[in-house]
Design an enzyme around this catalytic site. Sequence first.
Site, short mmCIF file in Angstrom:
data_model
loop_
_atom_site.label_atom_id
_atom_site.label_comp_id
_atom_site.label_asym_id
_atom_site.label_seq_id
_atom_site.Cartn_x
_atom_site.Cartn_y
_atom_site.Cartn_z
N GLY C 145 14.95 132.61 1.13
CA GLY C 145 15.69 133.63 1.19
C GLY C 145 16.94 133.43 0.39
O GLY C 145 17.15 132.41 -0.47
N CYS C 146 17.52 134.66 -0.11
CA CYS C 146 18.51 134.60 -1.21
C CYS C 146 19.86 133.80 -0.72
O CYS C 146 20.31 133.03 -1.74
CB CYS C 146 19.19 136.17 -1.56
SG CYS C 146 19.85 137.01 -0.23
N TYR C 147 20.41 133.93 0.46
CA TYR C 147 21.42 133.05 0.75
C TYR C 147 21.12 131.58 0.71
O TYR C 147 21.69 130.60 0.35
CB TYR C 147 21.99 133.45 2.07
CG TYR C 147 22.75 134.72 2.19
CD1 TYR C 147 23.85 134.96 1.63
CD2 TYR C 147 22.39 135.68 3.10
CE1 TYR C 147 24.50 136.06 1.70
CE2 TYR C 147 22.77 136.97 3.12
CZ TYR C 147 24.23 137.15 2.32
OH TYR C 147 24.57 138.32 2.67
#
Lengths: 330, 330, 330, 330
Positions: C145-147
């Site tokens: 995921g990006c976060y």
Amino acid sequence: MATVSIVAASGYTGQETLDRVLAHPRLDLVAVGSDSLAGEPASALDPRLNRNGGRRVPVFITNEAALACGADVTFACLPHEEAAALEPPARGVLVDLSGAHRFADPGVYEQWYGFSHPRPAELRGWSYGLPELSPPHGTLIANPGCYATAALLALGPLKDAVEPASVVVDAKSGMTGAGRSLKPSTHAGLVLENVSPYKVGEHQHAPEIAQLLGFDVSFVPHLLPVRRGLLATCYMRSTGADLRTLLDEFYAGSEVVTVLPEGTTPELGRVQHTDAAEIGVFRDRCTDRTIIVCAIDNLGKGAAGQAVQNVNRLFGWAETEGLRLSGVLV
Amino acid sequence: MATVSIVAASGYTGQETLDRVLAHPRLDLVAVGSDSLAGEPASALDPRLNRNGGRRVPVFITNEAALACGADVTFACLPHEEAAALEPPARGVLVDLSGAHRFADPGVYEQWYGFSHPRPAELRGWSYGLPELSPPHGTLIANPGCYATAALLALGPLKDAVEPASVVVDAKSGMTGAGRSLKPSTHAGLVLENVSPYKVGEHQHAPEIAQLLGFDVSFVPHLLPVRRGLLATCYMRSTGADLRTLLDEFYAGSEVVTVLPEGTTPELGRVQHTDAAEIGVFRDRCTDRTIIVCAIDNLGKGAAGQAVQNVNRLFGWAETEGLRLSGVLV
Amino acid sequence: MATVSIVAASGYTGQETLDRVLAHPRLDLVAVGSDSLAGEPASALDPRLNRNGGRRVPVFITNEAALACGADVTFACLPHEEAAALEPPARGVLVDLSGAHRFADPGVYEQWYGFSHPRPAELRGWSYGLPELSPPHGTLIANPGCYATAALLALGPLKDAVEPASVVVDAKSGMTGAGRSLKPSTHAGLVLENVSPYKVGEHQHAPEIAQLLGFDVSFVPHLLPVRRGLLATCYMRSTGADLRTLLDEFYAGSEVVTVLPEGTTPELGRVQHTDAAEIGVFRDRCTDRTIIVCAIDNLGKGAAGQAVQNVNRLFGWAETEGLRLSGVLV
Amino acid sequence: MATVSIVAASGYTGQETLDRVLAHPRLDLVAVGSDSLAGEPASALDPRLNRNGGRRVPVFITNEAALACGADVTFACLPHEEAAALEPPARGVLVDLSGAHRFADPGVYEQWYGFSHPRPAELRGWSYGLPELSPPHGTLIANPGCYATAALLALGPLKDAVEPASVVVDAKSGMTGAGRSLKPSTHAGLVLENVSPYKVGEHQHAPEIAQLLGFDVSFVPHLLPVRRGLLATCYMRSTGADLRTLLDEFYAGSEVVTVLPEGTTPELGRVQHTDAAEIGVFRDRCTDRTIIVCAIDNLGKGAAGQAVQNVNRLFGWAETEGLRLSGVLV
């Protein structure tokens, strides 16, 4: 005092109308309608509806009930086609903020709005209420469109002083003008870092501008990555008169519309969150055109503020009662 | 291969030119000039100048040194008045990205730029390089202005097919067009939630547009709350020919300029961060005008990309070598 | 060379993956899937699919067909729950850019994703591919995921050097992180002039961060009025080691992750439109905490760029092949 | 009624204070100071100063004259170091909106503000006026900083109920918080499409927060691409008490601060252009932390609104007299 009902209060226009009504010393809100929110606490839309125990609008009612509640003034903030089908209430003033009653000619609806008007015979009973140019009268008031308002404030006083074939209106609006419903054009991914021309040469405010001026103009709207505010840059050739002088004289007594001194440019920041308008007049160094720029808040003078200004006029109150007239460049 | 020097690399235009040069397979950067950064590591401006040990540009040199370094191509990204005073280098091609050499008539500088040109006799030795309309030649190339580029890509191929007196250009630009220096108009407090018309009817790109077209037009630029991208909305009357057909034919072989199919609107998102242009053609339903919208990146096709495209042309390389031609709507 | 198919190419992540594949010298696109666009020309998504006659992808096919086309690499850009139900293709590498295969423990899906995983027994067959910290292996790759990527790039190398109970991650993302589908949170009216914390203390990237670190942290994401880019501000207490030194050593050889010198702050502008990451390390003057800020592009290193980087690793190519590593502050 | 003078009215804080004074039924503006604008018409700053002939402030006077004019209340909106050197006027209340008198300990100025306080002995004569937590008294009022206000509204009522070592404050502010002067950090090119952490771990509002709480916290501010509004995301561990209950009780009677019901998140849109604050309380699912988010307008409750609220308290008027307490999500 006049009692007020708002039909379809949960969109941008409805919410902004609610705001003006709550701030108005002579308007007494008695009903807030929304079919999607019926039964829910009205304070969900505006916390002020929660605070004063005295308010009579603790919950949303249906739009039908809001229309039928017998208020002195009903503001209808419905989509065009739904508004066109409205049966006006038995008593009181009805102000329609949609485009459904702005045209005397029902043919405009088929050509520009994409629907056949369901009550064409009644259109002539409505008054197009743009206070500075076409004061409202009677009990059925069609409130002007936001782009049309900005263009007409600039062009209306000059309609007999410009060459009709020379007029071009290039307008730019904050995205609240596109409404609160979800559609690709209001997805932030297409709004941020963008400016979008849309309905190029075929936007329904073009015939609205033409109806008041008496001649057609070219009109292209653009969507900006800002929340609110609208700028109309208008290009025209004078037939001889000095256009600045005409505008200065026309708006000399106005507290709503300010013609800026030479060299001053309208600023969105000064009209955002207000019901005021600013007009700047410029000479084109290259051609014999005059360029007139008008700035308003699309939700203020372009919608809710003008609706309240129309009511102020109808009831004979001070024109600016309850309006917001000064913003800040902050 | 050609060696390259960049004069005044630290502004937006200089930095973007640097980016294109680093990405170009036939350009070999040998010097980066900046009076304010002279002596500092060049990687401060672009980290790629750090990575490959082979680069010959470890530190900034002065603009004077960059100009005199004997490169095959020198890109000058100076302010107008400084660029006007430049003594061209003894060898190589000089591409001036400022407005200082775009006009054959020195009188334009006094009237529109606010300074008297210091080398008026030399102006005729410069070539105005807008590849699609005015291909560069010789060794002194004046790179067009961003607004002029967008307006001329739309209007240039049509100059004999439109009524001169009918043309209006309403343009909107990202704020990098206003440069990196600090001034009130680029303070974020005046840019966010705003759109600002400026130099209304008196912007210096108006005579630049007129010079190529052969007639004057009305032109108003506006500053947008976006970083990059520029849209020119052009209004005109045809003298008879179908303007879409003319544009389709003119740009049929172009990889840089795309005439969009009917009903498709230019999107800033597709040209931002690129050197491409998009053109949309629309019929005005109200009047007999045609409306043509051209979108470019003000720093790409409007500045650095066009400068490199000019160099590609001059050296007989593939026109799009090193250019960025596709963006994404993300 | 490896052939590539993209499943669900029309969202932000799919489109950005397409962009990286088209720019990669060793990847050969053979299929682009989209259930909503099946049958339409692929150039509608990216004009490059139109230009080179040699391309084998003139039209979109269904996602099922794209999955079954026998490509060497399949990138799946589906929503979480749809991706969880995928039957992996018979041959080739499958990179899932959703969250559907990031967890060994199927219980996470019920607790954090709101659905019961349909193929729980297969989860252990997937490899969590975060190249710098958890290199991909095998043929089933779960892309982070990006976060989680931003937080783990900052915290992963320090997991044995910080007090677990001290770690807080406050993250801010551009709105493309919320996807292209229409929902109130991505309506421009709620994005412009706003910053929105969401899923406070209950976002599904929290267990993803915890899985790699081996301990829980507090995590709150916020949506910004920007299109792309993501910043994670991480607060922690060291157990003794100098955290900057550890990061400097860990990323010494990386071309993707840069640990900035003391006093330099990560800039979104330098990582937007790239697959690179920047890390800044700061000492808190008030407490004994260290503050580490990591900046990435949510669609680059936070999605598509990392997916391609994983493939580069798996195929033994240069790690940065086809990646974009430098942005510009423009 | 009380007469009012504003010193240094032309910055963001000064202009916003002017706005509140003009809207206040018990404040009578008698002087507006600005060294740069002295002699110019006051209506240049706010058109309302033009309208009512009755106003006594047709032109700007110098700051020295504004300070000496004998008003009942003087608002000083000077930069920190200039404000520190102020000789308080002989009569009336002086409200300093800078940071120059917020600390009892003069050592803070050398450590955090970068100057040695010129009047250290007088610091103890000033009252830190944060109405909800530290009511103003006497005639010398130090108005709190914007970040400190948001953090303290969330943390102040809980200072004896949380573990001091657990507290982290991550704050995000609109760029008007950075002031109207021109500097690279407020150039729109660095603000748009960006979020900038700054003074990481060393911002001067950290000791301000600590002074009221009695213990140090970690604090990092970030600049947002929005004009106004501020969000503080606060992370903490309770020592046992239910933090929501404590806040609910503490703010039960407040018209300025609203503790939102469970599941509701503060919205910048509801507090922008207001003097109100919203607080949301969340449980972290991963750790035993509570997360509290406070939203204010940095220029409202974070500056001008709080200054007027302090004056209302001092004069014994209704606390919310003249304040703006409701915004709209438009």
